[in-house]
Write an enzyme that holds these catalytic residues in place. Structure first.
Site, short mmCIF file in Angstrom:
data_model
loop_
_atom_site.label_atom_id
_atom_site.label_comp_id
_atom_site.label_asym_id
_atom_site.label_seq_id
_atom_site.Cartn_x
_atom_site.Cartn_y
_atom_site.Cartn_z
N TYR A 71 0.83 -1.21 0.00
CA TYR A 71 0.00 0.00 0.00
C TYR A 71 0.87 1.26 0.00
O TYR A 71 0.58 2.22 -0.72
CB TYR A 71 -0.92 -0.01 1.22
CG TYR A 71 -2.00 1.06 1.17
CD1 TYR A 71 -3.26 0.77 0.65
CD2 TYR A 71 -1.74 2.35 1.62
CE1 TYR A 71 -4.23 1.75 0.59
CE2 TYR A 71 -2.71 3.33 1.55
CZ TYR A 71 -3.97 3.03 1.04
OH TYR A 71 -4.92 4.00 0.97
N ASP A 124 -9.35 17.98 -24.89
CA ASP A 124 -10.71 18.20 -24.37
C ASP A 124 -10.85 17.95 -22.87
O ASP A 124 -11.56 18.68 -22.18
CB ASP A 124 -11.80 17.50 -25.20
CG ASP A 124 -11.53 16.04 -25.44
OD1 ASP A 124 -10.65 15.49 -24.77
OD2 ASP A 124 -12.22 15.44 -26.29
N ASP A 213 1.98 19.20 -21.31
CA ASP A 213 1.03 18.07 -21.32
C ASP A 213 1.67 17.07 -22.28
O ASP A 213 1.59 17.22 -23.50
CB ASP A 213 -0.34 18.56 -21.81
CG ASP A 213 -1.37 17.44 -21.90
OD1 ASP A 213 -1.00 16.27 -21.68
OD2 ASP A 213 -2.54 17.74 -22.20
N ALA A 215 1.59 13.70 -23.12
CA ALA A 215 1.08 12.37 -23.50
C ALA A 215 1.87 11.76 -24.66
O ALA A 215 2.18 10.58 -24.65
CB ALA A 215 -0.40 12.48 -23.86
N LYS A 256 -0.64 6.78 -23.71
CA LYS A 256 -0.16 7.09 -25.05
C LYS A 256 1.30 6.62 -25.16
O LYS A 256 1.55 5.43 -25.29
CB LYS A 256 -0.27 8.59 -25.35
CG LYS A 256 -1.64 9.29 -25.39
CD LYS A 256 -2.82 8.66 -24.84
CE LYS A 256 -4.10 9.45 -24.90
NZ LYS A 256 -4.23 10.62 -24.06
N HIS A 448 -22.13 12.82 -28.31
CA HIS A 448 -21.61 11.88 -29.33
C HIS A 448 -21.46 10.46 -28.80
O HIS A 448 -21.51 9.51 -29.56
CB HIS A 448 -20.29 12.39 -29.91
CG HIS A 448 -19.22 12.67 -28.90
ND1 HIS A 448 -19.25 13.78 -28.09
CD2 HIS A 448 -18.12 11.98 -28.56
CE1 HIS A 448 -18.19 13.75 -27.30
NE2 HIS A 448 -17.49 12.67 -27.56
C1 LIG Z 1 -5.33 11.50 -23.53
C2 LIG Z 1 -4.89 12.86 -23.19
C3 LIG Z 1 -5.21 13.44 -21.96
C4 LIG Z 1 -6.09 12.78 -20.94
O1 LIG Z 1 -5.55 11.60 -20.49
P1 LIG Z 1 -6.43 10.34 -20.03
O2 LIG Z 1 -5.39 9.33 -19.67
O3 LIG Z 1 -7.28 9.94 -21.19
O4 LIG Z 1 -7.23 10.78 -18.87
C5 LIG Z 1 -4.72 14.72 -21.72
N1 LIG Z 1 -4.01 15.38 -22.62
C6 LIG Z 1 -3.69 14.84 -23.82
C7 LIG Z 1 -2.88 15.62 -24.80
C8 LIG Z 1 -4.14 13.57 -24.14
O5 LIG Z 1 -3.86 13.06 -25.34
#
Ligand SMILES: *Cc1c(COP(=O)(O)O)cnc(C)c1O
Length: 457
Positions: A71, A124, A213, A215, A256, A448
């Site tokens: 934990y 988004d 950000d 990803a 990603k 959607h």
């Molecule tokens: C997918 C994504 C997110 C959100 O991440 P999740 O793991 O789907 O919650 C934020 N910013 C970017 C650029 C993303 O591609």
């Protein structure tokens, strides 16, 4: 050779099923022509998203077996933390189960009414988390980002003149500037190091924190390696470290470029800010050494972060996406150009030029893709972003009507891409048979996902 062969061989296979056209017709009818409602076992090539859909390696699966499920203070956490620190250079690392939880923690801490978050383009979930906390999400992409056919590099960049003007005018109300790499909502387009450096310099000058950000940071670093002067001789991890060195922190959806099915993190330099996040983390995710993940998931991220930066993998990855885009383009099908890092976007307005935006050309194309070939793509157009003007009752369409074909990582072979391209090329010949649609059901928000539609005969 346009396409480098896959830099892996296949150890485990998952059967995919080819359905008949009749079966797909029935499934579509049951689904209200909404491909979100089709069970995945009836899909032949699933290009709905590249998020969490990648294939893990043998090393990652082996990592699952040595996951430490303690934990608190799990070995796997320390391995995860070391990997994130090694790549990003940020000392304070908090795991989260997805990227959006990192966004929730950050924006609920720094946002308030009257504040503005600036991005090249907010993804988004990023925008939703900013707006949920009563702040404004302001996108400042370069103007080229709005020209889908313009085959220019670095369309993911931020407009630095506008950034400077906003910082000058409103600096006290801007708690954060964020660069999304690659710029997902602008077609997965890369951001140049020069642009990151410029945005960083402005943020420092005005004393505003600058976050990434990240990803798809590895795909972005690959584009820098290939196309930006001065980076050919550098390794991807060196480029990544430079990229992060310009920022004060980052957050990542590890689903990603870290090649896992679930996971994320937020990392930063500022200990004061880092100390404020876990209060909410404990409430919504768990203890700060696991953050909503199992120990084994942390192992898989720690391994996947490095695999995602391997040059043979990135060359194959970006070439596979480009290969699909090139095949469509060569067949005369309008796509967003240049092809970005993770997806090909078809211009549905051009493909279905006989269907007006209020009759959902993008959704009509996703229906045809599934009906004719068992392929699942996703509409990014009038169903996702359109709305009715309350004053006139008329449909307000977004700027573009697109169908995104997102390519899962290490999942499909080149032959699958050829199948997709050939199927779409075949459909293109008969495209005027694709029927316009109307809504029969819509939910008040995020319609959607659950909308139902019918064809207008
Ligand atoms: C997918 C994504 C997110 C959100 O991440 P999740 O793991 O789907 O919650 C934020 N910013 C970017 C650029 C993303 O591609």
């Amino acid at each position: 050779m346009r396409f480098p062969a896959e830099p892996f061989r296949i150890k485990v296979v998952e059967k995919i099923r080819r359905t008949t056209r009749d079966e797909r017709e029935q499934l579509l009818e049951r689904a209200g022509l909404n491909v979100f409602m089709i069970p995945s076992d009836a899909i032949y090539v699933d290009l709905l998203t590249d998020s969490g859909t990648g294939a893990m390696s043998d090393q990652q699966w082996a990592g699952l077996m040595i996951g430490d499920e303690s934990y608190a203070g799990s070995k796997s956490f320390f391995k995860f933390e070391a990997a994130v620190r090694d790549v990003t250079g940020f000392p304070y690392v908090t795991p989260t189960h997805q990227g959006r939880v990192a966004e929730n923690l950050l924006f609920s801490t720094i946002c308030a009414a009257g504040k503005t978050i600036i991005a090249n383009t907010h993804f988004d979930t990023t925008r939703a988390n900013v707006e949920m906390n009563n702040a404004e999400a302001l996108d400042l992409p370069v103007k080229e980002a709005y020209d889908p056919q313009l085959g220019k590099l670095w369309k993911g960049n931020m407009d630095l003149e506008k950034l400077e003007a906003n910082l000058k005018a409103n600096r006290d109300n801007i708690p954060l500037v964020v660069m999304t790499v690659t710029n997902n909502s602008a077609g997965g387009q890369p951001v140049s190091m020069e642009n990151i450096r410029g945005a960083s310099r402005l943020c420092k000058q005005f004393g505003v924190p600058f976050f990434i950000d990240c990803a798809r940071f590895a795909e972005n670093c690959w584009f820098i390696h290939e196309f930006e002067a001065g980076y050919k001789g550098k390794t991807i991890i060196e480029i990544a470290r430079e990229l992060f060195s310009h920022a004060d922190g980052c957050w990542m959806s590890a689903k990603k470029d870290a090649l896992v099915n679930i996971g994320g993190f937020i990392a930063m330099n500022d200990i004061e800010l880092a100390r404020r996040l876990p209060q909410k983390l404990i409430l919504i995710e768990g203890f700060p050494t696991y953050g909503g993940l199992a120990g084994r998931d942390l192992e898989a991220v720690a391994i996947g972060l490095y695999e995602g930066m391997e040059p043979e993998y990135l060359q194959y990855r970006t070439a596979q996406v480009r290969y699909l885009g090139d095949m469509l383009w060569d067949a005369g099908i309008a796509i967003v150009r240049p092809v970005g890092g993770h997806a090909v976007f078809i211009d549905a307005k051009a493909f279905c030029d006989h269907i007006s935006p209020e009759q959902f050309p993008g959704v009509a194309l996703t229906v045809a893709l599934y009906r004719e070939a068992g392929i699942r793509g996703v509409e990014i157009g009038s169903l996702m972003f359109g709305h009715l003007d309350p004053a006139t009752g008329k449909h307000v369409a977004p700027h573009l009507e697109l169908v995104r074909l997102a390519i899962p990582r290490r999942v499909y072979t080149t032959a699958h891409m050829t199948y997709v391209a050939e199927s779409i090329t075949e459909m293109y010949k008969d495209r005027h048979k694709i029927k316009p649609l109307r809504l029969t059901y819509e939910a008040p928000v995020l319609r959607h996902f659950t909308a139902r539609l019918e064809e207008i005969i």
